[in-house]
Write a protein that holds these residues in place. Structure first.
Motif, mmCIF file in Angstrom:
data_model
loop_
_atom_site.group_PDB
_atom_site.id
_atom_site.type_symbol
_atom_site.label_atom_id
_atom_site.label_comp_id
_atom_site.label_asym_id
_atom_site.label_seq_id
_atom_site.Cartn_x
_atom_site.Cartn_y
_atom_site.Cartn_z
ATOM 1 N N UNK A 195 0.815 -1.219 0.000
ATOM 2 C CA UNK A 195 0.000 0.000 0.000
ATOM 3 C C UNK A 195 0.849 1.270 0.000
ATOM 4 N N UNK A 196 2.012 1.233 0.636
ATOM 5 C CA UNK A 196 2.839 2.433 0.729
ATOM 6 C C UNK A 196 3.278 2.930 -0.647
ATOM 7 N N UNK A 197 3.439 2.007 -1.594
ATOM 8 C CA UNK A 197 3.828 2.448 -2.938
ATOM 9 C C UNK A 197 2.660 3.133 -3.641
ATOM 10 N N UNK A 198 1.459 2.675 -3.353
ATOM 11 C CA UNK A 198 0.278 3.310 -3.954
ATOM 12 C C UNK A 198 0.100 4.715 -3.385
ATOM 13 N N UNK A 199 0.319 4.847 -2.069
ATOM 14 C CA UNK A 199 0.236 6.178 -1.458
ATOM 15 C C UNK A 199 1.285 7.122 -2.041
ATOM 16 N N UNK A 200 2.475 6.606 -2.349
ATOM 17 C CA UNK A 200 3.516 7.436 -2.976
ATOM 18 C C UNK A 200 3.069 7.875 -4.369
ATOM 19 N N UNK A 201 2.402 6.949 -5.079
ATOM 20 C CA UNK A 201 1.905 7.289 -6.414
ATOM 21 C C UNK A 201 0.803 8.338 -6.340
ATOM 22 N N UNK A 202 0.091 8.368 -5.203
ATOM 23 C CA UNK A 202 -0.997 9.339 -5.050
ATOM 24 C C UNK A 202 -0.472 10.768 -4.990
ATOM 25 N N UNK A 203 0.735 10.945 -4.531
ATOM 26 C CA UNK A 203 1.301 12.285 -4.509
ATOM 27 C C UNK A 203 1.566 12.768 -3.104
ATOM 28 N N UNK A 204 1.717 14.079 -2.932
ATOM 29 C CA UNK A 204 2.119 14.648 -1.631
ATOM 30 C C UNK A 204 1.168 14.303 -0.488
ATOM 31 N N UNK A 205 -0.124 14.196 -0.771
ATOM 32 C CA UNK A 205 -1.094 13.894 0.291
ATOM 33 C C UNK A 205 -1.122 12.390 0.524
ATOM 34 N N UNK A 206 -0.218 11.924 1.368
ATOM 35 C CA UNK A 206 -0.107 10.476 1.588
ATOM 36 C C UNK A 206 -0.918 9.992 2.782
ATOM 37 N N UNK A 207 -1.473 10.917 3.541
ATOM 38 C CA UNK A 207 -2.242 10.519 4.714
ATOM 39 C C UNK A 207 -3.666 10.105 4.294
ATOM 40 N N UNK A 208 -4.282 9.290 5.122
ATOM 41 C CA UNK A 208 -5.657 8.864 4.860
ATOM 42 C C UNK A 208 -5.702 7.495 4.221
ATOM 43 N N UNK A 209 -6.846 6.820 4.343
ATOM 44 C CA UNK A 209 -7.000 5.455 3.816
ATOM 45 C C UNK A 209 -7.004 5.441 2.288
ATOM 46 N N UNK A 210 -6.613 4.297 1.770
ATOM 47 C CA UNK A 210 -6.638 4.121 0.323
ATOM 48 C C UNK A 210 -8.076 3.978 -0.166
ATOM 49 N N UNK A 211 -8.325 4.533 -1.327
ATOM 50 C CA UNK A 211 -9.635 4.412 -1.953
ATOM 51 C C UNK A 211 -9.523 3.518 -3.188
ATOM 52 N N UNK A 212 -10.677 3.158 -3.718
ATOM 53 C CA UNK A 212 -10.659 2.356 -4.946
ATOM 54 C C UNK A 212 -9.989 3.126 -6.084
ATOM 55 N N UNK A 213 -10.163 4.442 -6.084
ATOM 56 C CA UNK A 213 -9.516 5.262 -7.119
ATOM 57 C C UNK A 213 -8.004 5.208 -6.974
ATOM 58 N N UNK A 214 -7.516 5.203 -5.718
ATOM 59 C CA UNK A 214 -6.065 5.115 -5.492
ATOM 60 C C UNK A 214 -5.524 3.793 -6.010
ATOM 61 N N UNK A 215 -6.248 2.712 -5.748
ATOM 62 C CA UNK A 215 -5.772 1.390 -6.148
ATOM 63 C C UNK A 215 -5.737 1.234 -7.666
ATOM 64 N N UNK A 216 -6.450 2.119 -8.366
ATOM 65 C CA UNK A 216 -6.490 2.039 -9.830
ATOM 66 C C UNK A 216 -5.556 3.053 -10.494
ATOM 67 N N UNK A 217 -4.741 3.778 -9.705
ATOM 68 C CA UNK A 217 -3.847 4.788 -10.281
ATOM 69 C C UNK A 217 -2.892 4.127 -11.270
ATOM 70 N N UNK A 218 -2.784 4.731 -12.439
ATOM 71 C CA UNK A 218 -1.883 4.206 -13.463
ATOM 72 C C UNK A 218 -0.492 4.813 -13.225
ATOM 73 N N UNK A 219 0.282 4.087 -12.474
ATOM 74 C CA UNK A 219 1.619 4.570 -12.128
ATOM 75 C C UNK A 219 2.549 3.384 -11.942
ATOM 76 N N UNK A 220 3.834 3.514 -12.349
ATOM 77 C CA UNK A 220 4.784 2.417 -12.108
ATOM 78 C C UNK A 220 5.014 2.169 -10.619
ATOM 79 N N UNK A 221 4.569 3.103 -9.774
ATOM 80 C CA UNK A 221 4.703 2.918 -8.326
ATOM 81 C C UNK A 221 3.522 2.133 -7.741
ATOM 82 N N UNK A 222 2.505 1.865 -8.516
ATOM 83 C CA UNK A 222 1.349 1.120 -8.029
ATOM 84 C C UNK A 222 1.661 -0.367 -8.115
ATOM 85 N N UNK A 223 2.145 -0.916 -6.994
ATOM 86 C CA UNK A 223 2.525 -2.338 -6.973
ATOM 87 C C UNK A 223 1.321 -3.259 -6.841
#
Length: 419
Positions: free
Chosen positions: A327-355
């Protein structure tokens, strides 16, 4: 009354017998004054008149003076030499007094000054600088004074000197070395991103400027980055640093980079590990790969004693070709706002950091790892685990290689409000 037999009053000189003079027989001489009649002498109370005196006033014989001989050439040389020596003595004395006043000036000391001697300054440079600041009165005299004292260098740094100082006082201060620079401390916690480190230092360190970070990093080199990676993420070591209050951005970042290099090597990492020197192809997990793993461990684990177990989960998944799903890699892909629970939108981020979506490691570290995380990345614990889930309020995790067991504990932890 003078006996006329002793002196001839006309010449005021003693008359001596000269043998053979005149017509007198040898051995006989006429009485003194016999050649002049007695009445030729003036009475005792009349002044004698010098023959040929003309009509001028008569002269008393007592007014005659003896005229000295003119000085000879040797005496002239002696007199001239003595005069030159006297003049030279006056000049030397005056010069000596002037030089003494340069060495020990009159008027008393002036204001205290803070003067920085740059690195590489010669004594001539220092003499000129001190004269410009008014510390010494004459740079040339000060240079020669230093040479006379056989002093050819001083340490660069900041000194407190006083205007209109005696040379001896200036030398004593410089010889003691510069005052130690004023220092302070800053702390960079583990697990921060490069942007977060920059923001923290910009707020806490006076000489640090966030606008200068990019330029400073370009001028630095890291042995850990592959040639195709420009990011400095994860390569500045989190620690408490003592720094000089006049340190700039470049110096502060360089110290953090150097500290990372030292710690990474101390746990056993080698910049060339698992790299074929002939082809530069990877033959296994490289040092940079281990740093990426360490950054994920740092972000996922709350307890350092779990670092090695979490490392084993990552190594086991990589060996099996499983997505890491961290999950920490997905939060990094989300950008500067890393606090808060992951959402379905976060889990679908198209980023090489989304493991969750992409296999293998992310392209760079995602945070600054600690020594413990670096060591664990290189030395994972022995175990079959493939899953872990937060299971205790103290931040401890449950580790298992059974997916159904993982799902059960996950549900229990969620029900308990742990996440």
């Amino acid at each position: 009354m003078t006996d006329p037999r002793l002196f001839d009053q006309d010449t005021a000189t003693e008359v001596r017998d000269t043998p053979g003079s005149g017509d007198e027989p040898h051995g006989e001489r006429p009485p003194v004054g016999a050649s002049r009649p007695p009445d030729a002498y003036p009475p005792p109370d009349e002044p004698a008149v010098h023959p040929g005196a003309g009509s001028g006033p008569p002269l008393d014989a007592r007014e005659y003076v003896r005229v000295g001989q003119p000085p000879g050439p040797i005496r002239k040389v002696l007199f001239t030499t003595l005069g030159v020596l006297i003049v030279l003595g006056v000049l030397v004395g005056s010069a000596g007094l002037w030089i003494q006043r340069q060495i020990n000036p009159t008027g008393g000391p002036g204001d205290a000054l803070s003067i920085t001697i740059p690195s590489g300054s010669t004594v001539d440079d220092i003499a000129s600088q001190l004269a410009e600041e008014g510390v010494v009165s004459n740079p040339t005299v000060f240079r020669y004074y230093l040479r006379w004292k056989r002093i050819d260098s001083f340490q660069a740094g900041e000194y407190t000197l006083v205007e209109n100082s005696a040379f001896g006082d200036v030398i004593d201060t410089l010889a003691a070395g510069p005052a130690p620079p004023e220092t302070d401390r800053f702390t960079v916690p583990e697990g921060l991103t490069l942007d977060e480190i920059t923001e923290l230092l910009d707020e806490d360190v006076p000489g640090f400027d966030a606008d200068e970070v990019s330029g400073a990093l370009i001028r630095m080199e890291s042995p850990w980055r592959p040639g195709n990676i420009d990011s400095w993420e994860g390569l500045l070591f989190p620690d408490t640093y003592e720094y000089n209050t006049d340190d700039n951005t470049q110096e502060i970042l360089q110290r953090m980079k150097d500290q990372f290099d030292q710690v990474a090597r101390s746990v056993g990492l080698d910049p060339w590990m698992n790299i074929d020197p002939a082809t530069l192809a990877n033959t296994g997990l490289t040092a940079y790969d281990h740093i990426i793993i360490a950054s994920m461990i740092e972000e996922e684990a709350r307890l350092s004693e779990e670092h090695a177990m979490m490392s084993r989960v990552i190594h086991n998944r990589l060996a099996l070709g499983m997505n890491l799903g961290i999950d920490a890699t997905v939060l990094y892909a989300r950008g500067p706002e890393r606090d808060g629970p992951l959402t379905d939108a976060d889990l679908a981020i198209d980023s090489p950091y989304n493991t969750r979506l992409n296999p293998g490691l992310p392209p760079t570290p995602i945070a600054a790892p600690s020594r413990s995380a670096l060591d664990a990345a290189l030395h994972p614990a022995e175990g079959p685990w493939l899953y872990y889930v937060l299971a205790g309020e103290d931040g401890s995790h449950f580790f298992t290689d059974d997916y159904d067991e993982f799902l059960r504990v996950r549900d229990e932890s969620r029900a308990a409000g742990l996440f």
